[in-house]
Each structure stands twice: as structure tokens, then as C-alpha cells.
Design a protein around this motif. Structure first.
Motif, PDB file in Angstrom:
ATOM      1  N   TRP A  20    -102.684  13.146  35.423  1.00  0.00           N
ATOM      2  CA  TRP A  20    -101.986  12.988  34.147  1.00  0.00           C
ATOM      3  C   TRP A  20    -102.934  12.488  33.058  1.00  0.00           C
ATOM      4  O   TRP A  20    -102.804  12.882  31.881  1.00  0.00           O
ATOM      5  N   PHE A  67     -86.866  12.619  36.387  1.00  0.00           N
ATOM      6  CA  PHE A  67     -88.096  13.336  36.053  1.00  0.00           C
ATOM      7  C   PHE A  67     -88.808  13.792  37.318  1.00  0.00           C
ATOM      8  O   PHE A  67     -89.423  14.868  37.337  1.00  0.00           O
ATOM      9  N   CYS A  71     -90.093  17.550  38.007  1.00  0.00           N
ATOM     10  CA  CYS A  71     -91.468  17.872  38.383  1.00  0.00           C
ATOM     11  C   CYS A  71     -91.504  18.684  39.671  1.00  0.00           C
ATOM     12  O   CYS A  71     -92.254  19.658  39.784  1.00  0.00           O
ATOM     13  N   ALA A 352     -93.271  10.366  37.530  1.00  0.00           N
ATOM     14  CA  ALA A 352     -92.936   9.658  36.292  1.00  0.00           C
ATOM     15  C   ALA A 352     -93.853   8.465  36.042  1.00  0.00           C
ATOM     16  O   ALA A 352     -94.234   8.197  34.889  1.00  0.00           O
ATOM     17  N   ARG A 355     -97.380   9.711  35.047  1.00  0.00           N
ATOM     18  CA  ARG A 355     -97.334  10.182  33.662  1.00  0.00           C
ATOM     19  C   ARG A 355     -97.193   9.008  32.686  1.00  0.00           C
ATOM     20  O   ARG A 355     -97.889   8.947  31.659  1.00  0.00           O
ATOM     21  N   GLY A 356     -96.300   8.067  32.999  1.00  0.00           N
ATOM     22  CA  GLY A 356     -96.040   6.972  32.076  1.00  0.00           C
ATOM     23  C   GLY A 356     -97.264   6.110  31.836  1.00  0.00           C
ATOM     24  O   GLY A 356     -97.600   5.788  30.682  1.00  0.00           O
ATOM     25  N   GLU A 359     -99.777   7.894  29.752  1.00  0.00           N
ATOM     26  CA  GLU A 359     -99.416   7.831  28.330  1.00  0.00           C
ATOM     27  C   GLU A 359     -99.890   6.520  27.711  1.00  0.00           C
ATOM     28  O   GLU A 359    -100.473   6.509  26.619  1.00  0.00           O
ATOM     29  N   TYR A 366     -95.862   3.799  25.908  1.00  0.00           N
ATOM     30  CA  TYR A 366     -95.078   4.763  26.684  1.00  0.00           C
ATOM     31  C   TYR A 366     -94.357   5.703  25.718  1.00  0.00           C
ATOM     32  O   TYR A 366     -93.794   5.256  24.715  1.00  0.00           O
ATOM     33  N   ARG A 367     -94.346   6.997  26.036  1.00  0.00           N
ATOM     34  CA  ARG A 367     -93.784   7.971  25.116  1.00  0.00           C
ATOM     35  C   ARG A 367     -92.499   8.619  25.631  1.00  0.00           C
ATOM     36  O   ARG A 367     -91.569   8.835  24.857  1.00  0.00           O
ATOM     37  N   THR A 368     -92.439   8.986  26.884  1.00  0.00           N
ATOM     38  CA  THR A 368     -91.280   9.728  27.388  1.00  0.00           C
ATOM     39  C   THR A 368     -90.265   8.827  28.084  1.00  0.00           C
ATOM     40  O   THR A 368     -89.059   9.006  27.907  1.00  0.00           O
ATOM     41  N   LEU A 369     -90.711   7.887  28.874  1.00  0.00           N
ATOM     42  CA  LEU A 369     -89.849   6.875  29.476  1.00  0.00           C
ATOM     43  C   LEU A 369     -90.468   5.509  29.190  1.00  0.00           C
ATOM     44  O   LEU A 369     -91.659   5.310  29.449  1.00  0.00           O
ATOM     45  N   ASP A 370     -89.676   4.594  28.685  1.00  0.00           N
ATOM     46  CA  ASP A 370     -90.185   3.255  28.397  1.00  0.00           C
ATOM     47  C   ASP A 370     -90.214   2.446  29.689  1.00  0.00           C
ATOM     48  O   ASP A 370     -89.175   2.001  30.192  1.00  0.00           O
TER      49      ASP A 370
END
Length: 391
Positions: A20, A67, A71, A352, A355-356, A359, A366-370
Motif C-alpha cells: 500500500w 473493506f 478487497c 484496511a 491501507r490506513g 495513508e 487517515y483518508r478512507t477510514l479514520d
């Protein structure tokens, strides 16, 4: 100049993070994954039962799992490489069974949380259970909770292999070595010392060391409430196989069993359940006769005649504080990050959480999940962010 990132631990979570990071634009040449055992023979990924569920008591974990399913279902598209195969997913669902009013009330409470978060959890009374799953002995059972969608078994090995392979192909360094010290001079991360005698400079160190997460944190002068806890698994065949797929059934005894191809897989924890050394994979196999098989044969009488084909002991990297993941920066040591303490949920949470944190490291937030509520500072502040649905 890009931050030099060292990831300590290269199993599924470390490999997810590495991939990621490259996907979000961090220069691969500035990323090093240090893995003490490049065979991965004794890591949590190798011993995982490789399942995913939506039935959590914490809504953030439901979102993390949602998520994960996205995926799994779209892995080739997300990876952007035609060589990547589909990830096999068998969505037979989880089935929690309650035999006390308190447990039934708990299932009702968390089902409300799950459905609000987008999960398709359904509550089933004994008549509904008997009609749909006639193989259960429902004596004493008051309620069932079944994940009607997006729960079941998936091929986590494929995900792990391709995250690691493509990260390496993109230029991430995977180093077979062991971190023995972390440089914190000046009150921030400066690099690591390796068992080989080499040193490596770093601006960021990410602790993804599984059951050794607490040991790595101590090298940086920090504490993490992470312990290795043994978990037992058996794979068996039944003389009288069921006539339909078996959901991953969590019996009130704590024993859980699911479909596994043409056979079945059953798991349990020991009682008592002490912390163990991360290298201790020995088993007290009396648990089979004393606890597991009696519970199994009682709940599913067709399993009175079975043949065990193989068995093993794996470990949870168990968070004794609140049984939830520890993810993010340590405010008292700039440059040190945790990705630890998944308490049995690491494989399913790896999409997730990888990815988190990527980010956060590449974009500063964090952009997609806080994932902020999972941060390690909650431990120092003694403010739990608990997960109650731990099998």
C-alpha cells in the motif's frame, strides 16, 4: 527526500503495508521490510484459519471488515496486475449461538450495531435455526446470530503472496534479519541495529512484529500489552458429512467449527489461557478429549464419528488491554508506529489496516477510514476502545 521507512515484520500485515505504501506513492527504494524468518513457517499468517466476519461489537471493526471483503472480491482489480489470481471466498457466514439470556441480549445489542454499520446480520430463534440447520442439537439454545452476507473463509495465502511479491518487484527491500536495537537518540527514531551486525538508518520504524510486538516496543523504550496466546486447530473428516455447508459456528462452550472443503475445521483456546513464549508451539492435546470433542459432538451429533487428519497450535498476538488493534504513531516517540495486537483478527483486517497506515505515512492523515481511535496513546491514557467479539 522521502522518509526512510523500516517495517519490522514481513508477514501479511507488513507485506500489506509495504504494498500500500508503494501504491500510494512512497518511493519503494525508501522502504525496507525486516523479517526474522523469511520462510514464514511459524508466523501468525501461517497458522491462521483465514476467515472474515462482520459480526463485531465495535462499529469501526465492522467497517474494517467491510473493506476487507471488498478487497477479497476485487483483489485483482485493486492490485492492477493481470497475473494476480482471484482470491477464493466461501461465504458460509458465522453463527453465534447463545444459551443464556445475558448472551442472547448481547447478540441483540451487537446485531443492532452491526446492521447500523452496514452488516447483514440476522437473528434466528430456535425454530428458524432448526428449519435451516437441522443438524444442530438446539437443547438450551435461545438465539442464533448469523452473518447472511460477506462472512466466511477466504484464501489469505494468495493475498499475502501477491502483496509481498509485487512490493518486492516494485523495489521494496525484504531483508532476512532480526532487529536487536532501535536508535532513539534525540528523542526520535534514527534507525535500527540488526543481528547481522549491520545498522540501517530510518526516519520511521513500524512495529509489525506480531507476537513479538511487545519486545520490539521495549527496544524503543515503550510498553505494549501484547502477549502470545495459544490457539488450537484440528481438521477432520466426518463419517456422516452434513448435507449442507456448515457456518463457522461459535458454540457457547467457546469451541468453534466450520466447513473446510469436504471436511471440517474446529478450533479452541486452552483453559486457563496464559501468555506463552512466541517460540512455544507445544500442545496439551488433552484439550481434545476433555473439551473440544464433547462440545462438538453435543452440538452437532453427526460429528460423533470423525477422524482427525491434522492439528496444530498457533498464536494470537493478544492485546490484553482491550482486545483491539493498536495502530498508528506513538506521540512520545516521533517516528515510531504500531501495527500490533490484532487478537486473532489480523488476516481479515490486513487490507484496511495496511491501507490506513500507508495513508497516514504518505499523506499525514487517515483518508478512507479514520483509525485514530485505535492509536497507541489510548493505552497510556487508560481509555480502552474495546472489541468484545473475540473468539
Amino acid at each position: 527526500m522521502a522518509d526512510r521507512i523500516i517495517i519490522i515484520g514481513g508477514a501479511i500485515m507488513g507485506s500489506s503495508l509495504a504494498w500500500w505504501l508503494t501504491e500510494l506513492g512512497h518511493p519503494p527504494g525508501a522502504i525496507t521490510v525486516v523479517e526474522r524468518d523469511p520462510t514464514y513457517a511459524a508466523c501468525g499468517t501461517a497458522f491462521s484459519n483465514s476467515c472474515i466476519r462482520q459480526q463485531f461489537g465495535n462499529p469501526l471493526n465492522v467497517a474494517i471488515s467491510r473493506f476487507g471483503v471488498e478487497c477479497i472480491k476485487n483483489f485483482q482489480m485493486i492490485m492492477g496486475d493481470d497475473r494476480v489470481p482471484p482470491v477464493h471466498f466461501h461465504p458460509f457466514g458465522y453463527m453465534y449461538l447463545a444459551d443464556t439470556p445475558a448472551m442472547a441480549d448481547h447478540l441483540r445489542r451487537v446485531q443492532a450495531i452491526q446492521t447500523k454499520a452496514g452488516a447483514a446480520t440476522r437473528l434466528m430463534d430456535p425454530d428458524a435455526l432448526a428449519a435451516e440447520y437441522p443438524f444442530y442439537n438446539l437443547d438450551g439454545i435461545l438465539l442464533g446470530s448469523h452473518g447472511a452476507e460477506n462472512e466466511g473463509y477466504f484464501d489469505g495465502t494468495t493475498m499475502f503472496d501477491w502483496w509481498r511479491r509485487l512490493a518486492r518487484e516494485r523495489g521494496v527491500t525484504f531483508l532476512a534479519d532480526t532487529v536487536t536495537a532501535i536508535d532513539t537518540r534525540g528523542g526520535r527514531i534514527g534507525g535500527v541495529t540488526l543481528a547481522s551486525g549491520n545498522t540501517a538508518g530510518a526516519d520511521i520504524v513500524v512495529n509489525v512484529a506480531g507476537t513479538r510486538g511487545a519486545q520490539v516496543a521495549r527496544m524503543a523504550g515503550l510498553d505494549l500489552p501484547i502477549e502470545a496466546r495459544k490457539r488450537y486447530t484440528w481438521v477432520f473428516e466426518a463419517a456422516r458429512p452434513l448435507d449442507r455447508d456448515l457456518p463457522l459456528t461459535i458454540d457457547p462452550s467457546g469451541v468453534h467449527v466450520r466447513q473446510d472443503g469436504a471436511g471440517y475445521m474446529v478450533g479452541a483456546k486452552p483453559d486457563p489461557d496464559p501468555a506463552v513464549d512466541p517460540d512455544d508451539f507445544g500442545g496439551d492435546w488433552s484439550i481434545w478429549e476433555d473439551k473440544v470433542w464433547p462440545a462438538l459432538a453435543t452440538r452437532i451429533p453427526a460429528f460423533e464419528e470423525i477422524r482427525v487428519r491434522r492439528a496444530w497450535v498457533g498464536h494470537y498476538d493478544y492485546n490484553t488491554f482491550d482486545q483491539n488493534a493498536v495502530v498508528g504513531p506513538h506521540s512520545d516517540l516521533p517516528g515510531f508506529f504500531s501495527l500490533n495486537g490484532f487478537s486473532g483478527h489480523g488476516l481479515q483486517q490486513s487490507p484496511a489496516l495496511g491501507r490506513g497506515l500507508a495513508e497516514y505515512l504518505t499523506q499525514g492523515s487517515y483518508r478512507t477510514l479514520d483509525l485514530t481511535p485505535l492509536g497507541p496513546d489510548r493505552i497510556r491514557a487508560m481509555t480502552p476502545f474495546p472489541e468484545t467479539a473475540v473468539i
